[in-house]
Write a protein that holds these residues in place. Structure first.
Motif, PDB file in Angstrom:
ATOM      1  N   ILE B  91       0.859  -1.182   0.000  1.00 16.61           N
ATOM      2  CA  ILE B  91       0.000   0.000   0.000  1.00 16.61           C
ATOM      3  C   ILE B  91       0.894   1.230   0.000  1.00 16.61           C
ATOM      4  CG2 ILE B  91      -1.864   1.206   1.206  1.00 16.61           C
ATOM      5  CD1 ILE B  91      -2.457  -1.374   2.691  1.00 16.61           C
ATOM      6  N   LEU B  92       0.475   2.259  -0.718  1.00 18.03           N
ATOM      7  CA  LEU B  92       1.191   3.534  -0.666  1.00 18.03           C
ATOM      8  C   LEU B  92       0.441   4.488   0.261  1.00 18.03           C
ATOM      9  CD1 LEU B  92       2.342   4.418  -4.297  1.00 18.03           C
ATOM     10  CD2 LEU B  92       3.783   4.100  -2.285  1.00 18.03           C
ATOM     11  N   GLY B  93       1.162   5.074   1.206  1.00 18.73           N
ATOM     12  CA  GLY B  93       0.592   6.106   2.064  1.00 18.73           C
ATOM     13  C   GLY B  93       1.312   7.418   1.802  1.00 18.73           C
ATOM     14  N   VAL B  94       0.557   8.430   1.431  1.00 17.71           N
ATOM     15  CA  VAL B  94       1.142   9.709   1.034  1.00 17.71           C
ATOM     16  C   VAL B  94       0.749  10.789   2.038  1.00 17.71           C
ATOM     17  CG1 VAL B  94       1.101  11.501  -0.726  1.00 17.71           C
ATOM     18  CG2 VAL B  94       1.095   9.089  -1.404  1.00 17.71           C
ATOM     19  N   GLY B 155      -3.366   5.813  -0.301  1.00 19.80           N
ATOM     20  CA  GLY B 155      -4.030   6.709   0.647  1.00 19.80           C
ATOM     21  C   GLY B 155      -3.285   8.025   0.701  1.00 19.80           C
ATOM     22  N   VAL B 156      -4.020   9.111   0.799  1.00 16.71           N
ATOM     23  CA  VAL B 156      -3.406  10.432   0.785  1.00 16.71           C
ATOM     24  C   VAL B 156      -3.894  11.254   1.973  1.00 16.71           C
ATOM     25  CG1 VAL B 156      -3.059  12.545  -0.533  1.00 16.71           C
ATOM     26  CG2 VAL B 156      -3.314  10.372  -1.732  1.00 16.71           C
ATOM     27  N   ALA B 157      -2.954  11.817   2.719  1.00 16.26           N
ATOM     28  CA  ALA B 157      -3.288  12.731   3.816  1.00 16.26           C
ATOM     29  C   ALA B 157      -3.130  14.151   3.317  1.00 16.26           C
ATOM     30  CB  ALA B 157      -2.366  12.488   5.000  1.00 16.26           C
ATOM     31  N   LEU B 197      -8.661   9.727   0.146  1.00 18.03           N
ATOM     32  CA  LEU B 197      -8.116  10.985   0.644  1.00 18.03           C
ATOM     33  C   LEU B 197      -8.730  11.299   1.998  1.00 18.03           C
ATOM     34  CD1 LEU B 197      -6.374  13.287  -0.685  1.00 18.03           C
ATOM     35  CD2 LEU B 197      -8.536  14.446  -1.104  1.00 18.03           C
ATOM     36  N   ASP B 198      -7.946  11.833   2.890  1.00 14.19           N
ATOM     37  CA  ASP B 198      -8.522  12.320   4.150  1.00 14.19           C
ATOM     38  C   ASP B 198      -7.608  13.365   4.772  1.00 14.19           C
ATOM     39  OD1 ASP B 198     -10.224  12.660   6.302  1.00 14.19           O
ATOM     40  OD2 ASP B 198     -10.549  10.530   6.560  1.00 14.19           O
TER      41      ASP B 198
END
Lengths: 417, 417
Positions: B91-94, B155-157, B197-198
Motif C-alpha cells: 500500500i502507498l501512504g502519502v 491513501g493520501v493525507a 483521501l482524508d
DNA sequence: CATACTTTGATCGCGGATCGAACAAAGTCC
DNA sequence: GGACTTTGTTCGATCCGCGATCAAAGTATG
C-alpha cells in the motif's frame, strides 16, 4: 456484565441467525414510505420482484403490513398498495425527570395515544417513583381497546448519564438516593417487554430527529437550555453516546476560565452563564440600569424574562443577547469539534425563537473557521413537552425496525392461540 | 457528484452482489489473529466447520492466506495453522504537509517497507508537488523485488479538511494556490489503484488506533500540537468526519473570549495559546523574569523550548505548564462533549512526555464533571513522524479488509496470465 | 372495439451459501 | 492397544434470492 434486564447493547450484529436479511430491509422501507407497492419496493432497492412478492407474503400474516386497495396505473396493471400498520403494536415511553414523571403510549409512528404525567420528588424517593411509574404505565395501557395491540417495548429517559454497557447503573452524583441502581427491572417483569434506557437529552435529540426539526438529517445536535444545559448528538442517524455514555455535556464546556464557579466544581461553564438561575441573577444585577423594564418591578423569574423578551423589553433583550453570545461560543466550539449538519435548540429558552436565534447565529458565524461549518443550520425544537417521553418510545421503535424480531415476539405472544 | 477518482465514499453497503458474506468475516479474522486454525475460526464465530473449510479453500489460492505448519494438540488431531500473508500486497501512504511531502510503502500490517520524504513549498506550487509526489512514489515502489507484490491502493493525507462527499475539493482558505482541486487523479491513472483521501489529523488518529497508542480502543481522540493544533476522532473504530468532513477543529475551540486574535478570524482560540509561534512569543515575553534560563540567551525556537523543558529549565517548564493548562481546558471540553475513552497527544509538543502530561491530566481532572469522563486516559503518540503517512496507507487497508474485492482486483491483475 | 404494448404480481426452477451429519485422519489418555 | 477427542473434508439438505415465464389487469392506438 449480566444484562438480562436491558436491551440497550447492540447485540444484534453477528450473534444469531439472520433469516431473510431482505425481509428486514423491506419492512423498514414499507415503514418509511407508509404506502408502497411491491413493484416499487423492487425498483427502489434493486430486489427481484419475485423476492419482494415472497417476502411480502410472509409479512402480511404478521399484521404489520396490509393490502389497502390499488394505486394509479402507470400504463399497465394497477399496483396493490401495501400499507404499514402503525397501530399493530404500541410502545411505552417513560420520562423520568428530576422532579416529575411522564409516560406516553405511542403507536409505531410516534403518535401519542395516551399521556400521563405527575410531579414527584424523584431525586429523593426512588421506591415511590417506581410505584408511581407502574401506576402511570397501567393507566396508559388501560386505554387500549380490549388489549388488542401488544406492547413491543418500554423506553426510559433518565436524567443522568447512562453507560450503554451498564445501563442499570446510575450516577451517584446526580441521584444519590437511588444508590447506583435504577431498579427498573420491575417494569420488564410486569409487562414482559424489553426495556431500553438512555439519557434524557439523547432521547430529546432522537425524538427531534424522527418526528421534529431533525427529520431526514443524519448528523445533528440537540441543545437543551432550561435550568441546566445539556446536549444530545445524533451521528449517522443513531444516538452518539461516547465511550462510557456521557457524551453531550455541552453545559460544562468552559466559556470563561475566569468566570464564576459551577455546581460541578468547574469555573465559567456554559451552564453558569445561560442556565435559568444565571439569567434571573443577571436580571437582578442589571435592573437598576433599566428602571423602565417590567422586570424592574417584581421579582423576575425565568418565565417572566422570556415573556418580557418576546414583548420587546429592553432589559430582557439585553439578557437574551448576552445568553445568545455565550451560547454561541459553546455552539461554535461544538460545531468545530463535531461538525453536525444542524443544531436544534430545545428547552424553555427555545420559546424566544428568533429573538435568541438571530444573535446566536451571528455569534456562531463569527466564531467558526471553515465556511462549511458556518452553513450548519440552527433551528428551534418542534416537539413540545412530550418530546423526551416520545423519544424514549422511539428508542424501542428504532430497535424494532433494526431487528424485527422484536415485533414478532410481541405479536406472536398474542396470536399464539 | 461524479466520483470516479476517489473511493472515499462508502459505496459498499447495499449496491453490488455480496458473494460469500462470511468470506469477508473469515478473512478479517485471520488478519486480526495473524495465525489461527480453521476449527478456531469456526468456534469463535459460530460458523460451521464445513463452511470455514470451504471458505479457506477459496482464500488459499489468492495468496492472502497460507498454511504454515501445525499447532499444538488440544487432546486430538493437531490443527493446521493458517497465517495471513502480510506481504501479499503493498500500500502507498502519502502525506502532503504544508511544507513537506512524505511517502510510505507499507505491507498489510502497517510496516514501512520504503520511506521517502522531501521539503517542498506545497502551498504555493501544486504542479511541482504532484510531480514530486510521483517521483517519491516511484522511488518507493522501485524497492519492491521484481514487482512481486501488487499495489492495492493509495491513501493520501491532506493538510485541510476533506469533505467525504467531495474528496477532490480543497478548501480555498487553506491552500488557495490549489484552486479548489487536488488534481491527484494522476496518481490513480499512473498506478491503476484506488485512491482515498482524508485530513492529516484524521489519519494520524487512524494510525495510532491501528498500530500505536490507540490499539484496541474503539473511541478515542488524537490531538496534534505543532505549528497548528488539530484533532482527529475515532468513533466505533472508524474515523468520524462529521456532516461535511470538517470535524475535529479543536485548535479553534475558544479558550478565552478576550484573548488575542487568531489567523482564522476568531479570538482566544486554543491554537493562539499553545501553537508553536505562541510558545515562542511567550518565551520572549517571560525572558526578563528568568535571566538564568538557557532561553534568555539565544533567540528561542520551539525545539529549543522543548529541549529546555526536558532539561528542567524553569522558564521552559513555566511555558509548558501554561500550555498544559490551556490545552487541558480544551481537552476537558472535548471530553465533556465527545467522551472518548482515550486522548492521544501527538505533534512536536508530545516530545515533552510527562512534563506536559502531568499538569495536563491535573487540569482535565479539575475540569470534567462526571467521574467516568475523568478516567479517560491521556497518553502520548507511539508512532513517529511516519504516523500520518502510515495512517494514509491504513485507510486503504481498512477499506480492503471491509471489502476484500480490493485485494482480489489487485491480485488478479498480477496473476491473470 | 380489437389489438399491441406495459406494468404488476405469482409461480417455478436454478444456483449459491451455509449447515448438519457422517467420516477419515491424527492425537491424547489410561 | 483401545477408547475418546479434535481437526478437517465430503456430501446431501435447506434456505434465500434471482431470472424466466405466465396470467391478470391496465393503457394507447388504429
Amino acid at each position: 456484565m449480566t444484562n438480562e434486564t436491558f436491551a440497550n447493547i447492540d447485540s444484534g450484529r453477528g450473534d444469531g441467525a439472520r433469516p431473510r436479511p431482505l425481509a428486514e430491509t423491506v419492512l423498514r422501507l414499507i415503514w418509511r414510505e407508509s404506502e408502497i407497492s411491491r413493484a416499487e419496493i423492487a425498483r427502489s432497492h434493486g430486489i427481484a420482484r419475485s423476492t419482494v412478492s415472497e417476502i411480502v407474503g410472509t409479512l402480511l400474516p404478521t399484521g404489520l403490513v396490509a393490502e389497502v386497495g390499488v394505486g394509479p396505473s402507470g400504463g399497465g396493471r394497477r399496483p396493490i398498495v401495501l400499507q404499514f400498520q402503525d397501530h399493530a403494536c404500541v410502545i411505552l415511553g417513560v420520562e423520568i425527570g428530576a422532579t416529575h414523571l411522564a409516560v406516553a403510549l405511542t403507536d409505531l409512528r410516534g403518535r401519542v395515544l395516551a399521556w400521563e404525567h405527575r410531579n414527584h420528588a424523584v431525586r429523593s424517593d426512588p421506591d415511590g417513583t417506581r410505584a408511581l411509574l407502574v401506576e402511570l404505565c397501567d393507566a396508559c395501557l388501560a386505554t387500549r381497546p380490549h388489549g388488542a395491540q401488544p406492547l413491543i417495548g418500554i423506553g426510559v429517559a433518565f436524567p443522568s448519564p447512562v453507560d450503554p454497557h451498564h445501563p442499570d447503573q446510575v450516577s451517584d452524583l446526580v441521584l444519590p438516593a437511588w444508590q447506583g441502581r435504577t431498579g427498573l427491572e420491575i417494569l420488564r417483569q410486569r409487562y414482559g417487554a424489553p426495556l431500553m434506557l438512555d439519557n434524557d437529552a439523547n432521547l430529546g435529540a432522537l425524538a427531534e430527529g424522527w418526528w421534529g426539526a431533525g427529520r431526514g438529517v443524519d448528523d445533528f445536535a440537540y441543545v437543551k437550555v432550561a435550568t441546566g444545559v445539556g446536549s444530545g448528538h445524533v451521528i449517522g442517524g443513531k444516538i452518539y453516546r461516547g465511550a462510557t455514555g456521557v457524551a453531550g455535556e455541552i453545559g460544562h464546556l468552559a466559556i470563561d476560565p475566569h468566570g464564576g464557579p459551577c455546581v460541578c466544581g468547574l469555573r465559567g461553564c456554559l451552564a453558569t452563564l445561560v442556565g435559568a438561575p444565571a439569567l434571573v441573577a443577571r436580571a437582578l444585577a442589571l435592573r437598576s440600569e433599566y428602571p423602565q423594564s417590567v422586570l424592574a418591578r417584581a421579582e423576575p423569574s425565568i418565565e417572566s424574562i422570556e415573556d418580557a423578551a418576546l414583548a420587546g423589553d429592553a432589559l430582557a433583550l439585553q439578557i437574551a443577547r448576552e445568553a445568545a453570545e455565550n451560547l454561541g461560543i459553546a455552539v461554535a466550539g461544538m460545531l468545530n469539534l463535531m461538525n453536525p449538519a444542524l443544531v436544534i435548540l430545545g428547552g424553555g429558552l427555545a420559546r424566544l425563537g428568533d429573538v435568541l436565534l438571530e444573535p446566536l447565529r451571528e455569534t456562531v458565524r463569527r466564531r467558526t473557521l471553515v465556511s462549511s461549518v458556518a452553513v450548519s443550520e440552527i433551528r428551534t425544537s418542534e416537539l413540545g413537552p412530550q418530546s423526551i417521553a416520545v423519544g424514549a418510545a422511539t428508542l424501542i421503535l428504532q430497535a424494532a425496525l433494526a431487528d424485527s424480531s422484536l415485533f414478532h415476539s410481541a405479536l406472536s405472544s398474542v396470536e399464539a392461540p
